[in-house]
Design an enzyme around this catalytic site. Structure first.
Site, PDB file in Angstrom:
ATOM      1  N   ARG A 188      47.413  34.459  31.092  1.00  0.00           N
ATOM      2  CA  ARG A 188      46.352  35.385  31.787  1.00  0.00           C
ATOM      3  C   ARG A 188      45.758  34.793  32.761  1.00  0.00           C
ATOM      4  O   ARG A 188      46.198  33.764  33.331  1.00  0.00           O
ATOM      5  CB  ARG A 188      45.193  35.856  30.853  1.00  0.00           C
ATOM      6  CG  ARG A 188      45.482  36.399  29.964  1.00  0.00           C
ATOM      7  CD  ARG A 188      44.228  36.087  28.748  1.00  0.00           C
ATOM      8  NE  ARG A 188      44.433  36.974  27.474  1.00  0.00           N
ATOM      9  CZ  ARG A 188      44.017  38.155  27.475  1.00  0.00           C
ATOM     10  NH1 ARG A 188      43.031  38.879  28.311  1.00  0.00           N
ATOM     11  NH2 ARG A 188      44.101  38.894  26.178  1.00  0.00           N
ATOM     12  N   ARG A 234      42.027  47.647  38.342  1.00  0.00           N
ATOM     13  CA  ARG A 234      41.336  47.590  37.143  1.00  0.00           C
ATOM     14  C   ARG A 234      39.867  47.309  37.149  1.00  0.00           C
ATOM     15  O   ARG A 234      39.738  46.113  37.582  1.00  0.00           O
ATOM     16  CB  ARG A 234      42.016  46.940  35.900  1.00  0.00           C
ATOM     17  CG  ARG A 234      41.541  47.297  34.545  1.00  0.00           C
ATOM     18  CD  ARG A 234      42.218  48.386  34.112  1.00  0.00           C
ATOM     19  NE  ARG A 234      43.570  48.607  33.830  1.00  0.00           N
ATOM     20  CZ  ARG A 234      44.177  47.773  33.051  1.00  0.00           C
ATOM     21  NH1 ARG A 234      43.494  46.961  32.377  1.00  0.00           N
ATOM     22  NH2 ARG A 234      45.690  47.747  33.073  1.00  0.00           N
ATOM     23  N   TYR A 263      51.601  47.233  23.512  1.00  0.00           N
ATOM     24  CA  TYR A 263      50.050  46.971  23.496  1.00  0.00           C
ATOM     25  C   TYR A 263      49.507  48.260  23.686  1.00  0.00           C
ATOM     26  O   TYR A 263      48.383  48.563  22.938  1.00  0.00           O
ATOM     27  CB  TYR A 263      49.870  45.686  24.201  1.00  0.00           C
ATOM     28  CG  TYR A 263      48.409  45.333  24.280  1.00  0.00           C
ATOM     29  CD1 TYR A 263      47.792  44.675  22.865  1.00  0.00           C
ATOM     30  CD2 TYR A 263      47.327  45.281  25.441  1.00  0.00           C
ATOM     31  CE1 TYR A 263      46.502  44.368  23.154  1.00  0.00           C
ATOM     32  CE2 TYR A 263      46.212  45.035  25.316  1.00  0.00           C
ATOM     33  CZ  TYR A 263      45.747  44.300  24.092  1.00  0.00           C
ATOM     34  OH  TYR A 263      44.526  43.839  24.019  1.00  0.00           O
ATOM     35  N   THR A 321      43.842  44.086  42.052  1.00  0.00           N
ATOM     36  CA  THR A 321      42.307  43.691  41.840  1.00  0.00           C
ATOM     37  C   THR A 321      42.127  43.551  40.346  1.00  0.00           C
ATOM     38  O   THR A 321      42.937  44.149  39.450  1.00  0.00           O
ATOM     39  CB  THR A 321      41.258  44.471  42.411  1.00  0.00           C
ATOM     40  OG1 THR A 321      41.574  45.959  41.665  1.00  0.00           O
ATOM     41  CG2 THR A 321      41.465  44.687  43.759  1.00  0.00           C
ATOM     42  N   ARG A 322      41.158  42.523  39.877  1.00  0.00           N
ATOM     43  CA  ARG A 322      40.823  42.601  38.383  1.00  0.00           C
ATOM     44  C   ARG A 322      39.265  42.350  38.579  1.00  0.00           C
ATOM     45  O   ARG A 322      38.837  41.853  39.416  1.00  0.00           O
ATOM     46  CB  ARG A 322      41.389  41.392  37.744  1.00  0.00           C
ATOM     47  CG  ARG A 322      43.069  41.508  37.702  1.00  0.00           C
ATOM     48  CD  ARG A 322      43.537  42.667  36.609  1.00  0.00           C
ATOM     49  NE  ARG A 322      44.942  42.541  36.398  1.00  0.00           N
ATOM     50  CZ  ARG A 322      45.636  43.090  37.253  1.00  0.00           C
ATOM     51  NH1 ARG A 322      45.424  43.701  38.178  1.00  0.00           N
ATOM     52  NH2 ARG A 322      47.018  43.229  36.794  1.00  0.00           N
TER      53      ARG A 322
END
Lengths: 325, 325
Positions: free
Chosen positions: A187, A276, A146, A211-212
């Site tokens: 997800r 991210r 990806y 983290t997101r």
């Protein structure tokens, strides 16, 4: 105007289709349902301005008689379980699929819009990530089908711009959520919401301190539309810089649905990014854009949608999907 | 054994062809002469074990009746002036070209060998570069058509290995020089040798303090052959770790040919790496390999070859080639 949209049956594609139709535009959607959902086509089929073509954009795009104003390339498996199940198809839709879209845009004198991804930053060593950051991607890992496909897609899109003077836009989409996500896409948001609604423990990979940042889909659509209306040829981040640990995120969703549910930990998948978070200075300055929908409101809308629409009898078992191939 | 070699008319391809024929193997060479040279085909055409097919491997590989043991994919423009002149073709031979080779290998139950490059490390932040280093590549710069094509080529080769159990080899080739390089390829060695033999000033880009490591082509061929004889599926660096500044290199060549020639400086091209030096611990341990031919001997052989063969009436003017597109 008339747009051809690849990946129209995907999560983001379906919201873009809805936006364009509501705004009075003609939409030709293309999808092969590798990861898209038929219901995302069916909901628009009766609309007089919507046309759908079932096709694999990697094999070739259908010839279109009417003049196109835009070719928007949003087709790709985009969640780790999907692209790791279809690594070669994912690589192909980034290479052949993107090039087919670029060639169609050239034939029509149309503009080309590439949906790239924050995954081009890989497991970033710079935080937050501005567009100028070159990224930290494992070219051979299980995620590379990806990540490298999207980096290639950016490179060939810029090559067509430089070499063929094609008018292009490139966005890097950070984690996005909202109604119409596939319940089984593996997800974070869909896992937690689906698990909580099914009354089973929420699965966190690793310690959950990675983290997101989560962007509600309507904010993304607004950013895309604004970028279509300016001239800018290098990548633009679109994401919500509000940062949460995955564990906090699990707790917020759990507490909204059933505070009694446990949170369980499983081993972290290969090359999973630790952090991210978008630097959205460019989008703010260029588009006057920033996310408007906070996590509380966005989750409320998403959970409502899942409660109404998702078939929750078989909750996903993402841990199996995640095992390295 | 019988091998199909894409890029057989290229610099490295021609040396590999020669090695295989000398060792008694059958070689089917494929090239479209985008950057390869017809004389590299002509020199082998009379050999009973050599067959040549003129074809663009990005468009498709010819069907081969005889059973293949190996498909070796060495086709690609590889010098900055060439790949920046043909950015889309360079991207395609990394994507479609590699995939066509992988599919041909699958059909024949053959092994697949990918020629990747030290360019996957980009402008490296780790020095020297081990195979585990993920690289520092600008996905949108003028070099990205080559760098990202090769990163993609690695990713799809690994995907075929993981997903289709294809037996693969991947090498990352560091700067290599020797007889049969194109005098106009714009690389450091050929520029300096061609300019010095033509009696014109040697052109150094920037201050010349950027470093390079130069491997003589016979050492590379030896490394390739040894890797074919072991089983190892992740990338292996092949290069010479002896490091020189570009300015030192210009002086060495100048002093060998005409010490009176001046060295002139021109502006440095975009994203030009500052340092590049292989960590060859893996190749040493896995293959018992390390370069045997030092710079003095290698340059002697190269300059002799250029004096005998190169048409030096029109020396290259690389500065023009280098201007960003």
């Amino acid at each position: 105007m008339r747009v051809l949209l690849t990946g129209s049956a995907g999560f983001i594609g379906s919201h873009l289709t809805e936006y364009f139709l509501d705004a009075g535009h003609q939409v030709i959607g293309v999808d092969n349902y590798l990861s898209g959902q038929r219901q995302n086509t069916e909901r628009f089929l009766a609309h007089p301005c919507f046309e759908f073509i079932e096709a694999d954009v990697s094999a070739g795009l259908p010839s279109v008689q009417e003049k196109l104003d835009w070719v928007l390339h949003f087709a790709s498996p985009a969640s780790p379980p999907h692209y790791q199940q279809f690594p070669v198809e994912t690589l192909m839709v980034g290479a052949q699929g993107t090039q087919n879209g670029l060639e169609l845009a050239r034939q029509h004198g149309a503009k080309f819009f590439l949906a790239s991804t924050s995954e081009v930053y890989g497991d970033p060593l710079v935080h937050p990530q501005p567009e100028s950051y070159w990224g930290h991607v494992n070219p051979n890992g299980v995620r590379s089908c990806y990540d490298e496909a999207k980096r290639y897609a950016e490179a060939i899109t810029l090559a067509y711009h430089r070499h063929h003077a094609l008018d292009i836009r490139v966005i890097r989409i950070f984690n996005t959520y909202g109604p119409r996500m596939r319940a089984d896409d593996g997800r974070v948001v869909t896992n937690f919401v689906s698990q909580a609604l099914a009354g089973i423990p929420l699965t966190v990979y690793g310690d959950g301190l990675q983290t997101r940042s989560f962007q509600y889909v309507d904010d993304l659509v607004e950013g895309i539309v604004r970028l279509m209306n300016v001239t800018h040829h290098t990548p633009v981040n679109l994401g919500n810089p509000d940062e949460y640990t995955v564990l906090d995120f699990a707790r917020i969703i759990r507490d909204r649905i059933d505070p009694a549910l446990p949170i369980v930990h499983e081993s972290v998948p290969a090359d999973d990014p630790r952090q991210r978070k978008p630097d959205i200075s460019l989008a703010k300055q260029l588009l006057g854009w920033e996310p408007q929908i906070g996590l509380e409101r966005g989750l409320e809308l998403t959970i409502q949608s899942f409660q109404q629409h998702a078939k929750l009898s078989e909750p996903p078992r993402p841990a199996e999907h995640w095992s390295p191939l």
